[in-house]
Design an enzyme around this catalytic site. Sequence first.
Site, PDB file in Angstrom:
ATOM      1  N   TYR A 176       0.777  -1.383  -0.041  1.00 36.63           N
ATOM      2  CA  TYR A 176      -0.060   0.061   0.110  1.00 36.63           C
ATOM      3  C   TYR A 176       0.911   1.241   0.040  1.00 36.63           C
ATOM      4  O   TYR A 176       2.104   0.987   0.270  1.00 36.63           O
ATOM      5  CB  TYR A 176      -0.852   0.006   1.176  1.00 36.63           C
ATOM      6  CG  TYR A 176      -0.217   0.135   2.523  1.00 36.63           C
ATOM      7  CD1 TYR A 176       0.646  -0.492   3.091  1.00 36.63           C
ATOM      8  CD2 TYR A 176      -0.630   1.505   3.362  1.00 36.63           C
ATOM      9  CE1 TYR A 176       1.276  -0.233   4.303  1.00 36.63           C
ATOM     10  CE2 TYR A 176       0.072   1.854   4.441  1.00 36.63           C
ATOM     11  CZ  TYR A 176       0.861   0.892   4.860  1.00 36.63           C
ATOM     12  OH  TYR A 176       1.231   1.207   6.390  1.00 36.63           O
ATOM     13  N   ARG A 207       8.148   4.340  -4.468  1.00 33.50           N
ATOM     14  CA  ARG A 207       8.214   3.391  -3.456  1.00 33.50           C
ATOM     15  C   ARG A 207       7.060   2.344  -3.764  1.00 33.50           C
ATOM     16  O   ARG A 207       7.612   1.029  -3.218  1.00 33.50           O
ATOM     17  CB  ARG A 207       8.029   3.939  -2.174  1.00 33.50           C
ATOM     18  CG  ARG A 207       8.101   3.265  -0.742  1.00 33.50           C
ATOM     19  CD  ARG A 207       8.081   3.907   0.325  1.00 33.50           C
ATOM     20  NE  ARG A 207       6.741   4.337   0.722  1.00 33.50           N
ATOM     21  CZ  ARG A 207       6.506   5.164   1.570  1.00 33.50           C
ATOM     22  NH1 ARG A 207       7.353   5.470   2.647  1.00 33.50           N
ATOM     23  NH2 ARG A 207       5.258   5.679   1.970  1.00 33.50           N
ATOM     24  N   ARG A 237      -9.190 -20.270  -6.086  1.00 33.76           N
ATOM     25  CA  ARG A 237      -9.309 -20.927  -4.898  1.00 33.76           C
ATOM     26  C   ARG A 237      -7.895 -20.719  -3.915  1.00 33.76           C
ATOM     27  O   ARG A 237      -7.212 -20.091  -4.755  1.00 33.76           O
ATOM     28  CB  ARG A 237      -9.228 -22.647  -4.878  1.00 33.76           C
ATOM     29  CG  ARG A 237      -8.345 -23.104  -6.071  1.00 33.76           C
ATOM     30  CD  ARG A 237      -8.761 -24.631  -6.353  1.00 33.76           C
ATOM     31  NE  ARG A 237      -8.374 -25.342  -5.213  1.00 33.76           N
ATOM     32  CZ  ARG A 237      -7.194 -26.002  -5.241  1.00 33.76           C
ATOM     33  NH1 ARG A 237      -6.199 -26.389  -6.413  1.00 33.76           N
ATOM     34  NH2 ARG A 237      -6.866 -26.900  -4.115  1.00 33.76           N
ATOM     35  N   HIS A 253      -1.122 -21.212  -1.397  1.00 30.13           N
ATOM     36  CA  HIS A 253      -0.060 -20.457  -0.840  1.00 30.13           C
ATOM     37  C   HIS A 253       0.605 -19.719  -2.196  1.00 30.13           C
ATOM     38  O   HIS A 253       1.059 -18.644  -2.294  1.00 30.13           O
ATOM     39  CB  HIS A 253       0.940 -20.928   0.055  1.00 30.13           C
ATOM     40  CG  HIS A 253       0.428 -21.017   1.284  1.00 30.13           C
ATOM     41  ND1 HIS A 253      -0.851 -21.784   1.681  1.00 30.13           N
ATOM     42  CD2 HIS A 253       0.747 -20.686   2.650  1.00 30.13           C
ATOM     43  CE1 HIS A 253      -1.062 -21.704   2.997  1.00 30.13           C
ATOM     44  NE2 HIS A 253      -0.217 -20.891   3.328  1.00 30.13           N
ATOM     45  N   LYS A 256       6.444  -1.788   1.851  1.00 34.89           N
ATOM     46  CA  LYS A 256       5.413  -1.373   2.615  1.00 34.89           C
ATOM     47  C   LYS A 256       4.055  -2.375   2.466  1.00 34.89           C
ATOM     48  O   LYS A 256       3.349  -2.023   1.504  1.00 34.89           O
ATOM     49  CB  LYS A 256       4.945   0.056   2.080  1.00 34.89           C
ATOM     50  CG  LYS A 256       4.058   0.847   2.838  1.00 34.89           C
ATOM     51  CD  LYS A 256       4.176   2.165   2.504  1.00 34.89           C
ATOM     52  CE  LYS A 256       3.136   3.257   3.105  1.00 34.89           C
ATOM     53  NZ  LYS A 256       3.200   3.160   4.752  1.00 34.89           N
ATOM     54  N   GLU A 275      12.381   2.234  13.846  1.00 35.41           N
ATOM     55  CA  GLU A 275      11.656   3.273  13.463  1.00 35.41           C
ATOM     56  C   GLU A 275      10.503   3.170  14.410  1.00 35.41           C
ATOM     57  O   GLU A 275      10.111   2.392  15.431  1.00 35.41           O
ATOM     58  CB  GLU A 275      11.259   2.957  12.011  1.00 35.41           C
ATOM     59  CG  GLU A 275      10.558   1.672  11.963  1.00 35.41           C
ATOM     60  CD  GLU A 275      10.088   1.347  10.344  1.00 35.41           C
ATOM     61  OE1 GLU A 275      10.084   2.457   9.454  1.00 35.41           O
ATOM     62  OE2 GLU A 275      10.015   0.309   9.938  1.00 35.41           O
ATOM     63  N   LEU A 300      11.354   1.170   6.977  1.00 31.42           N
ATOM     64  CA  LEU A 300      10.509   1.444   5.702  1.00 31.42           C
ATOM     65  C   LEU A 300      11.051   2.792   5.420  1.00 31.42           C
ATOM     66  O   LEU A 300      11.379   3.895   6.362  1.00 31.42           O
ATOM     67  CB  LEU A 300       9.049   1.811   5.958  1.00 31.42           C
ATOM     68  CG  LEU A 300       8.373   2.339   4.673  1.00 31.42           C
ATOM     69  CD1 LEU A 300       8.195   1.144   3.908  1.00 31.42           C
ATOM     70  CD2 LEU A 300       6.969   3.006   4.974  1.00 31.42           C
TER      71      LEU A 300
HETATM   72  N1  PLP Z   1       7.485   3.679   9.023  1.00 35.78           N
HETATM   73  C1  PLP Z   1       6.496   2.788   8.846  1.00 35.78           C
HETATM   74  C2  PLP Z   1       6.548   1.446   9.599  1.00 35.78           C
HETATM   75  C3  PLP Z   1       5.251   3.549   8.431  1.00 35.78           C
HETATM   76  O1  PLP Z   1       4.131   2.768   8.489  1.00 35.78           O
HETATM   77  C4  PLP Z   1       5.342   4.560   7.833  1.00 35.78           C
HETATM   78  C5  PLP Z   1       4.293   5.349   7.316  1.00 35.78           C
HETATM   79  O2  PLP Z   1       3.085   4.833   7.621  1.00 35.78           O
HETATM   80  C6  PLP Z   1       6.610   5.496   7.844  1.00 35.78           C
HETATM   81  C7  PLP Z   1       7.777   4.887   8.327  1.00 35.78           C
HETATM   82  C8  PLP Z   1       6.650   6.801   7.492  1.00 35.78           C
HETATM   83  O3  PLP Z   1       6.739   6.743   6.124  1.00 35.78           O
HETATM   84  P1  PLP Z   1       6.239   8.011   5.184  1.00 35.78           P
HETATM   85  O4  PLP Z   1       6.999   9.242   5.512  1.00 35.78           O
HETATM   86  O5  PLP Z   1       6.410   7.798   3.586  1.00 35.78           O
HETATM   87  O6  PLP Z   1       4.528   8.469   5.448  1.00 35.78           O
END
Ligand code: PLP
Length: 290
Positions: free
Chosen positions: A33, A52, A104, A107, A152, A184, A208
């Site tokens: 997403y 991204r 169906r 995996h 993501k 993070e 991320l």
């Molecule tokens: N880290 C995680 C796990 C996130 O879910 C998000 C945003 O939802 C971020 C960092 C920050 O990313 P962004 O600045 O692109 O929103």
Amino acid sequence: MTPVAYVGGQFVPLAEARVSVLDRGFLFADGVYEVIPAYQGRPFGMREHLQRLARSLRELQIQNPHTDAEWTDLVARLMRENAPSAGATDLLVYLQVTRGAPERRAHPFPPGTPPTVIGMCHALPSPGESALRDGVGAITRPDIRWSRCDIKSIALLPNVLAAQAAREQNCNEVILHRDGRVTEGGSSNVFAVLGTSVVTPSKGPEILSGVTRDILLELLRAAKIPVQERRLTLTELRSAEEVWLTSSTREVLPVTRLDGEPVGSRKPGPLWKKAYALFQGAKQDAKRYG
Ligand code: PLP
């Protein structure tokens, strides 16, 4: 005026939007997403968000169903359809792509199954006056996620548990750590002011790569504020003069309580004020970030 979602190639009232129970997003969290903020009706960091999204899809070997131009049109249409019901010009666009709904459940990847694309849009939540004036609280927790947090992915159960833990402690965010290193936030990136430097954990599979993080680093560097992308220990975080969170919905938010203890002077710090001002300037810079 009702919110409108995009699903199965159609725009439908959000309350009526449906996907199959066989959708692999539903069965396996097999999808990715994006969340794109828009200020005054203009998407912010669109190019970076689409890059991204393309990368997340590539890493999971899901076919990217759209060109960048098609994604841009979809985002614009979602904003147009939803601005009246949102009652705002600052909007948040949510895009999701899953590996589709085969006949169906099994995996391995289903051959010949087109991805499912979902789009939604609503008002962008504002960090709020008190958060900017007084800062927010955060708690720390071990990072129990998988080792590909650079994707993501819609598999967000640890992040959901983290968000709930934060809420129960009346805090804005959980700051995650692995083996003594800060990774993070549950839905944000983390910055710490140590001496005269702004430190944030390096990019890699443990975090991320936040679009807000990258834009803020670019702004800080351009303003000649020393920044370091490196390992940040939990011990350093606890002794930092300032701690900030960045994300598309938080922008740059000062953390003034960490696990119930004050951060620095217990007030949003001077470097945060600069960073915040730089970010507000970038929101107006349609040429670079529009
Ligand atoms: N880290 C995680 C796990 C996130 O879910 C998000 C945003 O939802 C971020 C960092 C920050 O990313 P962004 O600045 O692109 O929103």
